[in-house]
Design a protein around this motif. Structure first.
Motif, PDB file in Angstrom:
ATOM      1  N   LEU A   1      -1.570   2.625   6.072  1.00  0.00           N
ATOM      2  CA  LEU A   1      -0.784   1.498   6.582  1.00  0.00           C
ATOM      3  C   LEU A   1      -0.095   0.738   5.445  1.00  0.00           C
ATOM      4  O   LEU A   1       1.070   0.349   5.559  1.00  0.00           O
ATOM      5  CB  LEU A   1      -1.676   0.552   7.399  1.00  0.00           C
ATOM      6  N   LEU A   2      -0.830   0.555   4.338  1.00  0.00           N
ATOM      7  CA  LEU A   2      -0.212  -0.102   3.183  1.00  0.00           C
ATOM      8  C   LEU A   2       0.869   0.805   2.578  1.00  0.00           C
ATOM      9  O   LEU A   2       1.955   0.339   2.204  1.00  0.00           O
ATOM     10  CB  LEU A   2      -1.269  -0.457   2.130  1.00  0.00           C
ATOM     11  N   GLU A   3       0.559   2.103   2.512  1.00  0.00           N
ATOM     12  CA  GLU A   3       1.559   3.050   1.981  1.00  0.00           C
ATOM     13  C   GLU A   3       2.841   2.988   2.796  1.00  0.00           C
ATOM     14  O   GLU A   3       3.948   2.990   2.249  1.00  0.00           O
ATOM     15  CB  GLU A   3       1.008   4.487   2.018  1.00  0.00           C
ATOM     16  N   GLN A   4       2.681   2.916   4.103  1.00  0.00           N
ATOM     17  CA  GLN A   4       3.859   2.907   4.970  1.00  0.00           C
ATOM     18  C   GLN A   4       4.672   1.624   4.782  1.00  0.00           C
ATOM     19  O   GLN A   4       5.898   1.660   4.738  1.00  0.00           O
ATOM     20  CB  GLN A   4       3.425   3.082   6.435  1.00  0.00           C
ATOM     21  N   ALA A   5       3.969   0.490   4.649  1.00  0.00           N
ATOM     22  CA  ALA A   5       4.678  -0.785   4.455  1.00  0.00           C
ATOM     23  C   ALA A   5       5.437  -0.774   3.119  1.00  0.00           C
ATOM     24  O   ALA A   5       6.599  -1.208   3.046  1.00  0.00           O
ATOM     25  CB  ALA A   5       3.685  -1.948   4.499  1.00  0.00           C
ATOM     26  N   LEU A   6       4.775  -0.250   2.075  1.00  0.00           N
ATOM     27  CA  LEU A   6       5.428  -0.188   0.762  1.00  0.00           C
ATOM     28  C   LEU A   6       6.643   0.739   0.802  1.00  0.00           C
ATOM     29  O   LEU A   6       7.711   0.436   0.271  1.00  0.00           O
ATOM     30  CB  LEU A   6       4.434   0.309  -0.297  1.00  0.00           C
ATOM     31  N   TRP A   7       6.467   1.901   1.433  1.00  0.00           N
ATOM     32  CA  TRP A   7       7.546   2.902   1.515  1.00  0.00           C
ATOM     33  C   TRP A   7       8.750   2.339   2.265  1.00  0.00           C
ATOM     34  O   TRP A   7       9.904   2.538   1.874  1.00  0.00           O
ATOM     35  CB  TRP A   7       7.025   4.169   2.200  1.00  0.00           C
ATOM     36  N   THR A   8       8.477   1.633   3.367  1.00  0.00           N
ATOM     37  CA  THR A   8       9.571   1.076   4.174  1.00  0.00           C
ATOM     38  C   THR A   8      10.425   0.127   3.329  1.00  0.00           C
ATOM     39  O   THR A   8      11.659   0.172   3.382  1.00  0.00           O
ATOM     40  CB  THR A   8       8.995   0.327   5.406  1.00  0.00           C
ATOM     41  N   CYS A   9       9.752  -0.704   2.514  1.00  0.00           N
ATOM     42  CA  CYS A   9      10.503  -1.638   1.661  1.00  0.00           C
ATOM     43  C   CYS A   9      11.246  -0.888   0.554  1.00  0.00           C
ATOM     44  O   CYS A   9      12.425  -1.171   0.286  1.00  0.00           O
ATOM     45  CB  CYS A   9       9.552  -2.678   1.061  1.00  0.00           C
ATOM     46  N   LEU A  10      10.547   0.074  -0.073  1.00  0.00           N
ATOM     47  CA  LEU A  10      11.177   0.873  -1.136  1.00  0.00           C
ATOM     48  C   LEU A  10      12.429   1.559  -0.612  1.00  0.00           C
ATOM     49  O   LEU A  10      13.503   1.509  -1.223  1.00  0.00           O
ATOM     50  CB  LEU A  10      10.216   1.989  -1.556  1.00  0.00           C
TER      51      LEU A  10
ATOM     52  N   ALA B   1      17.056  -7.324   4.883  1.00  0.00           N
ATOM     53  CA  ALA B   1      15.607  -7.093   5.042  1.00  0.00           C
ATOM     54  C   ALA B   1      15.375  -5.793   5.810  1.00  0.00           C
ATOM     55  O   ALA B   1      16.149  -5.462   6.701  1.00  0.00           O
ATOM     56  CB  ALA B   1      14.983  -8.247   5.801  1.00  0.00           C
ATOM     57  N   PRO B   2      14.308  -5.043   5.462  1.00  0.00           N
ATOM     58  CA  PRO B   2      13.990  -3.853   6.261  1.00  0.00           C
ATOM     59  C   PRO B   2      13.535  -4.275   7.651  1.00  0.00           C
ATOM     60  O   PRO B   2      13.101  -5.409   7.855  1.00  0.00           O
ATOM     61  CB  PRO B   2      12.848  -3.206   5.484  1.00  0.00           C
ATOM     62  N   ASP B   3      13.635  -3.356   8.576  1.00  0.00           N
ATOM     63  CA  ASP B   3      13.244  -3.640   9.952  1.00  0.00           C
ATOM     64  C   ASP B   3      11.751  -3.972  10.018  1.00  0.00           C
ATOM     65  O   ASP B   3      10.901  -3.110   9.766  1.00  0.00           O
ATOM     66  CB  ASP B   3      13.562  -2.395  10.799  1.00  0.00           C
ATOM     67  N   ALA B   4      11.450  -5.233  10.347  1.00  0.00           N
ATOM     68  CA  ALA B   4      10.058  -5.702  10.294  1.00  0.00           C
ATOM     69  C   ALA B   4       9.154  -4.897  11.234  1.00  0.00           C
ATOM     70  O   ALA B   4       7.975  -4.695  10.950  1.00  0.00           O
ATOM     71  CB  ALA B   4      10.002  -7.181  10.648  1.00  0.00           C
ATOM     72  N   GLU B   5       9.715  -4.392  12.337  1.00  0.00           N
ATOM     73  CA  GLU B   5       8.886  -3.642  13.291  1.00  0.00           C
ATOM     74  C   GLU B   5       8.374  -2.332  12.707  1.00  0.00           C
ATOM     75  O   GLU B   5       7.427  -1.741  13.213  1.00  0.00           O
ATOM     76  CB  GLU B   5       9.697  -3.336  14.557  1.00  0.00           C
ATOM     77  N   LEU B   6       9.028  -1.873  11.649  1.00  0.00           N
ATOM     78  CA  LEU B   6       8.595  -0.603  11.063  1.00  0.00           C
ATOM     79  C   LEU B   6       7.514  -0.768  10.000  1.00  0.00           C
ATOM     80  O   LEU B   6       7.024   0.206   9.451  1.00  0.00           O
ATOM     81  CB  LEU B   6       9.800   0.149  10.484  1.00  0.00           C
ATOM     82  N   LEU B   7       7.157  -2.011   9.703  1.00  0.00           N
ATOM     83  CA  LEU B   7       6.026  -2.226   8.791  1.00  0.00           C
ATOM     84  C   LEU B   7       4.761  -2.106   9.643  1.00  0.00           C
ATOM     85  O   LEU B   7       4.369  -3.034  10.324  1.00  0.00           O
ATOM     86  CB  LEU B   7       6.094  -3.620   8.163  1.00  0.00           C
TER      87      LEU B   7
END
Lengths: 117, 211
Positions: free
Chosen positions: B136-145, B183-189
């Protein structure tokens, strides 16, 4: 027959070039679409073999520019995978053929020789 | 008919896993393509030698060295993908955030490089381990990256740094030269408690809370 190879993976493109040298095929290689276009503006090539995924000018952008600079030059797109939409798009932009990596150099040569003759 | 629709978070997670896998397998395929060409060239040089033609032994030695090196690089790429795949097995695990981010940045390097963006990370800023579901943390980081890099331009440098707060990690993405970011799409975090705290010219601040 003169061939220009464009691929951002230097070791790959240099080795393909060396294998073409062994077969007596005149060729040059560069590691970006931009450098390839610069060479094409200076001199003609019968064939350009260009990779799809590159930093800077992509394979698609390179194909379009190659056909604008040298409409007679034939272009083969190299891809790491065979997504149908990518291949169709390359043909729409003017690519003459596409090949999926790894490429058999003798298949590549026979394709080029058949159409150059 | 009352078919259950997949929610945005599930779709976001599937997209994330798909992007990581596609990029890593491209990288592996690239290594294999180089190994293929170099070993074919070696075969051809050996055939020439058997026919009595002159070949350069130093060139052959150099090629063998490169094949060995590229096999090593392919092995590293497979290990990174395997470690990532296994991070999805863990429901809750003690995780070193620095190591996680470093591994994720290695997986992301190819994508950044295709955009002409250079990644920079200084490990050792996040303190001790935290307990959470790693993917879950990996996905949140990747989405922002991914969001920052897709908006970046060729030649940009993206520095990523971690800062530990009490029950949260702050991850700062800084783009040089700065550009106006969306901003990245917040729903995808996918990570509960993960949110983009601030976004300004060339900077995006993610906060990921954990217990």
């Amino acid at each position: 027959m003169r061939v220009l190879l464009i691929d951002d993976e230097k070791e790959l493109v240099a080795t393909i070039s060396e294998r073409l040298d062994l077969r007596g095929i005149a060729n040059d290689w560069v590691t970006s679409g931009e450098a390839g276009l610069e060479l094409l503006r200076k001199e003609p090539y019968d064939w350009v073999v260009v990779d799809l995924k590159m930093p800077g000018l992509s394979g698609f952008e390179s194909i379009k520019a190659i056909k604008e600079i040298r409409p007679q030059t034939r272009v083969i797109l190299l891809t790491g995978h065979s997504a149908a939409e990518d291949l169709d798009h390359a043909l729409e932009l003017g690519a003459d053929h596409y090949l999926v990596k790894p490429v058999d150099i003798d298949d590549l040569l026979s394709l080029m020789q058949k159409e150059t003759a | 008919m009352n078919a259950k629709q997949p929610d945005d978070r599930l779709i976001g997670m599937l997209e994330f896993v798909g992007k990581v896998t596609a990029s890593a397998t491209h990288e592996i395929k690239n290594e294999l393509a180089v190994i293929n060409e170099q070993s074919r060239l070696l075969q051809e040089m050996l055939a020439m030698a058997r026919q009595g033609r002159e070949v350069d032994p130093e060139r052959m030695e150099q090629l063998i060295g490169r094949v060995v090196a590229r096999v090593g690089q392919a092995d590293q790429a497979v290990r990174r993908l395997n470690a990532f795949a296994h991070s999805a097995d863990l429901e809750r695990a003690s995780t070193n955030p620095d190591q996680m981010l470093e591994a994720l940045l290695r997986l992301f390097t190819r994508i950044a490089s295709l955009k002409g963006v250079v990644l920079d990370f200084t490990p050792g800023q996040a303190g001790s381990e935290i307990a959470l579901r790693p993917i879950l943390l990996e996905q949140a980081l990747w989405t922002c990256l991914d969001s920052v890099v897709q908006q970046a331009e060729k030649g940009n440098k993206l520095s990523v740094s971690l800062k530990r707060k009490q029950n949260a990690l702050e991850v700062l993405f800084q783009l040089e030269p700065p550009i106006a970011l969306r901003a990245p799409d917040a729903e995808l975090l996918c990570m509960p408690g993960a949110e983009v705290l601030a976004i300004a010219d060339g900077e995006l601040l993610l906060e990921a809370r954990f217990e």
